[in-house]
Write an enzyme that holds these catalytic residues in place. Structure first.
Site, PDB file in Angstrom:
ATOM      1  N   ASN A 113       0.804  -1.228   0.000  1.00 47.09           N
ATOM      2  CA  ASN A 113       0.000   0.000   0.000  1.00 47.09           C
ATOM      3  C   ASN A 113       0.837   1.278   0.000  1.00 47.09           C
ATOM      4  O   ASN A 113       0.477   2.267  -0.620  1.00 47.09           O
ATOM      5  CB  ASN A 113      -0.997   0.002   1.168  1.00 47.09           C
ATOM      6  CG  ASN A 113      -0.323  -0.077   2.521  1.00 47.09           C
ATOM      7  OD1 ASN A 113       0.689  -0.755   2.693  1.00 47.09           O
ATOM      8  ND2 ASN A 113      -0.886   0.602   3.500  1.00 47.09           N
ATOM      9  N   GLY A 186       2.137  -5.461   7.292  1.00 47.20           N
ATOM     10  CA  GLY A 186       1.123  -6.096   6.455  1.00 47.20           C
ATOM     11  C   GLY A 186      -0.128  -6.420   7.249  1.00 47.20           C
ATOM     12  O   GLY A 186      -0.414  -5.801   8.283  1.00 47.20           O
ATOM     13  N   SER A 187      -0.849  -7.415   6.785  1.00 53.10           N
ATOM     14  CA  SER A 187      -2.136  -7.768   7.387  1.00 53.10           C
ATOM     15  C   SER A 187      -1.961  -8.550   8.682  1.00 53.10           C
ATOM     16  O   SER A 187      -0.909  -9.144   8.940  1.00 53.10           O
ATOM     17  CB  SER A 187      -2.956  -8.602   6.401  1.00 53.10           C
ATOM     18  OG  SER A 187      -2.378  -9.884   6.227  1.00 53.10           O
ATOM     19  N   GLU A 208       3.988  -4.617  12.195  1.00 54.77           N
ATOM     20  CA  GLU A 208       3.168  -3.431  11.935  1.00 54.77           C
ATOM     21  C   GLU A 208       1.934  -3.894  11.167  1.00 54.77           C
ATOM     22  O   GLU A 208       2.009  -4.156   9.964  1.00 54.77           O
ATOM     23  CB  GLU A 208       3.967  -2.397  11.145  1.00 54.77           C
ATOM     24  CG  GLU A 208       5.171  -1.845  11.891  1.00 54.77           C
ATOM     25  CD  GLU A 208       4.776  -1.023  13.112  1.00 54.77           C
ATOM     26  OE1 GLU A 208       3.625  -0.524  13.165  1.00 54.77           O
ATOM     27  OE2 GLU A 208       5.605  -0.889  14.028  1.00 54.77           O
ATOM     28  N   CYS A 242      -3.304   1.819   6.447  1.00 52.92           N
ATOM     29  CA  CYS A 242      -3.590   1.054   7.666  1.00 52.92           C
ATOM     30  C   CYS A 242      -4.119   1.919   8.795  1.00 52.92           C
ATOM     31  O   CYS A 242      -4.794   1.421   9.696  1.00 52.92           O
ATOM     32  CB  CYS A 242      -2.348   0.289   8.115  1.00 52.92           C
ATOM     33  SG  CYS A 242      -0.927   1.353   8.482  1.00 52.92           S
ATOM     34  N   GLU A 332     -11.295  -5.002   8.813  1.00 52.97           N
ATOM     35  CA  GLU A 332     -10.716  -3.768   8.290  1.00 52.97           C
ATOM     36  C   GLU A 332     -11.062  -3.629   6.806  1.00 52.97           C
ATOM     37  O   GLU A 332     -10.927  -4.576   6.034  1.00 52.97           O
ATOM     38  CB  GLU A 332      -9.197  -3.797   8.474  1.00 52.97           C
ATOM     39  CG  GLU A 332      -8.484  -2.544   8.013  1.00 52.97           C
ATOM     40  CD  GLU A 332      -6.980  -2.637   8.204  1.00 52.97           C
ATOM     41  OE1 GLU A 332      -6.310  -1.602   8.028  1.00 52.97           O
ATOM     42  OE2 GLU A 332      -6.473  -3.742   8.522  1.00 52.97           O
TER      43      GLU A 332
END
Length: 456
Positions: A113, A186-187, A208, A242, A332
């Site tokens: 992203n 990431g996720s 993160e 995020c 999310e």
């Protein structure tokens, strides 16, 4: 190839060539020169990957990295210098120090992203701390990843820093190796995979991740200003951020005014035809486009709702009062879709926010400072703002990271150097005095020791 690469880096680290502060700064300056010279190439690559506007690329990617590099170069000597700390009286006479030492071989896995900034920023900290690094950029942004690889090759020896491109198979092979530190962005789901792989070798990690970030608008808020700041924070990078507001919780008395202000601000930012705007990015790929499109099914879209699979376009969208069990409220969103839920009392706020895991960010809009502070203290989250969105990310003096399900560890500025450094405590005892009470035989000494301990 990957095991051999890691062995080469471990061997290089053992030579001590990464430990010289002067050498670290020389390489960071060389990297800075390359990044400044190739800024246009970087913004072009980001546009080619998902039509990211040049303004957003500079503001949220290249400028942040350049500022971070300059700050790191300026402060590195101070950060790396051993820190003297107050010694324990029981160790008198002594001098106590904290030494920052690199972990060794570091793996950095970057997301798609913000594929440039979230790759280079942790890399800078890892190099500044004296580590060797393998950087795995996202395969979903091939233009940016290839450019990062090319830049790194011009600055670093491969045994010091190497970029490894590839997909899930490559990431899996990398995680099978024994690293000294892993930094992942990431996720949540992939973060759990990383944590599990790291646990095999007890490898320390920074994760993160993300979360369902609430944005509270109370009955004292400046609605026009709130709408403007929320529109920007939510729809920058087409919502693929995020820390973007994931859903709005607004006092019922302000909802109609908020919708009117939101419509006005969307048109100001992206015109009445956002699909034609050069200032609105696209969804990264078809998989994410389809995931987001499903969230719009049977929803009351007050603003937007239009989609175009051929260009991976989803309009800036505002949804009125979705149910909590709808697709858009389950996880999310990570896209340009903003659900709005009205509330009448604070108990509903607490019920909704606490029904999700701890978010990465939380935002509060209101003129009542005491109420805003109360909400900030009431809920656990990574970081956030009062009367704005996402701007806390820009301050290198604030640690950036999640809590619980939204992440583990933090970085930015000095915190990045600390993340990639092991803090080694050292006591230096003087020889001019040696108090004998601690030595055997202990007979008759316990009462004295207890009195001293109670006094301290």
């Amino acid at each position: 190839m990957i095991p051999e690469l890691l062995n080469d880096q471990k061997s290089y680290f053992k030579t001590g060539q990464t430990l010289s502060i002067t050498h670290r700064k020389t390489l960071l300056k060389a990297l800075l020169n390359q990044l400044v010279a190739r800024e246009q190439d970087i913004t072009d690559a980001l546009y080619n990957d998902f039509k990211k506007p040049e303004f957003e690329s500079v503001l949220t990617e290249t400028a942040i990295v350049i500022q971070d590099l300059k700050h790191t170069i300026k402060k590195l000597n101070k950060w790396a210098k051993p820190k003297r700390v107050c010694p324990a009286l029981l160790n008198f006479p002594s001098s106590d120090y904290l030494y920052a030492e690199p972990y060794g071989s570091v793996l950095v896995i970057a997301p798609w992203n913000y594929p440039y900034q979230l790759a280079i920023a942790p890399l800078v900290g890892a190099i500044a701390a004296g580590n060797t690094v393998v950087l795995k950029p996202s395969e979903l942004t091939p233009h940016t990843s290839a450019l990062i690889s090319d830049i790194i090759k011009t600055v670093f020896k491969p045994e010091h820093v190497t970029v490894v491109e590839g997909g899930v198979d490559t990431s899996t092979k990398l995680l099978e190796q024994h690293w000294d530190y892993i930094f992942f962005t990431g996720s949540v789901n992939v973060g759990k995979i990383v944590a599990k792989a790291a646990a095999v070798n007890l490898t320390p990690t920074t994760l993160e991740l993300g979360g369902k970030n609430p944005c509270i608008i109370d009955d004292t808020a400046n609605i026009k200003l709130a709408a403007k700041r929320i529109i920007w924070g939510k729809f920058v990078n087409a919502g693929q951020t995020c820390i973007a507001p994931d859903y709005i919780l607004i006092h019922h008395s302000k909802k109609d005014a908020f919708y009117k202000a939101m419509k006005h601000e969307v048109e100001l930012a992206y015109s009445t035809t956002p699909q034609q705007s050069k200032d609105f990015a696209r969804i990264i790929n078809l998989k994410n486009f389809e995931r987001l499109s499903k969230m719009l099914t049977n929803q009351n879209c007050i603003i937007g709702g239009q989609t175009d699979a051929d260009t991976l376009y989803i309009a800036p969208t505002v949804i009125d009062n979705p149910t909590l069990d709808s697709e858009v409220m389950k996880d999310e969103i990570f896209g340009p879709i903003l659900p709005v839920i009205s509330y009448q009392n604070d108990s509903k706020l607490e019920t909704i926010i606490l029904s999700y895991n701890k978010p990465l960010s939380l935002y509060v809009f209101g003129s009542n400072s005491a109420k805003a502070k109360q909400l900030i203290q009431k809920f656990s989250f990574g970081g956030g703002c009062i009367n704005d969105t996402i701007v806390h990310f820009a301050n290198h003096r604030l640690p950036f990271g999640g809590v619980g399900n939204s992440g583990l560890g933090a970085y930015h500025g000095h915190y990045t150097f600390d993340t990639f450094s092991h803090k080694k405590g050292v006591v230096k005892k003087a020889n001019w005095l040696d108090i004998p009470v601690r030595y055997a035989p202990y007979n008759g000494k316990l009462d004295l020791v207890r009195k001293v301990l109670n006094w301290l």
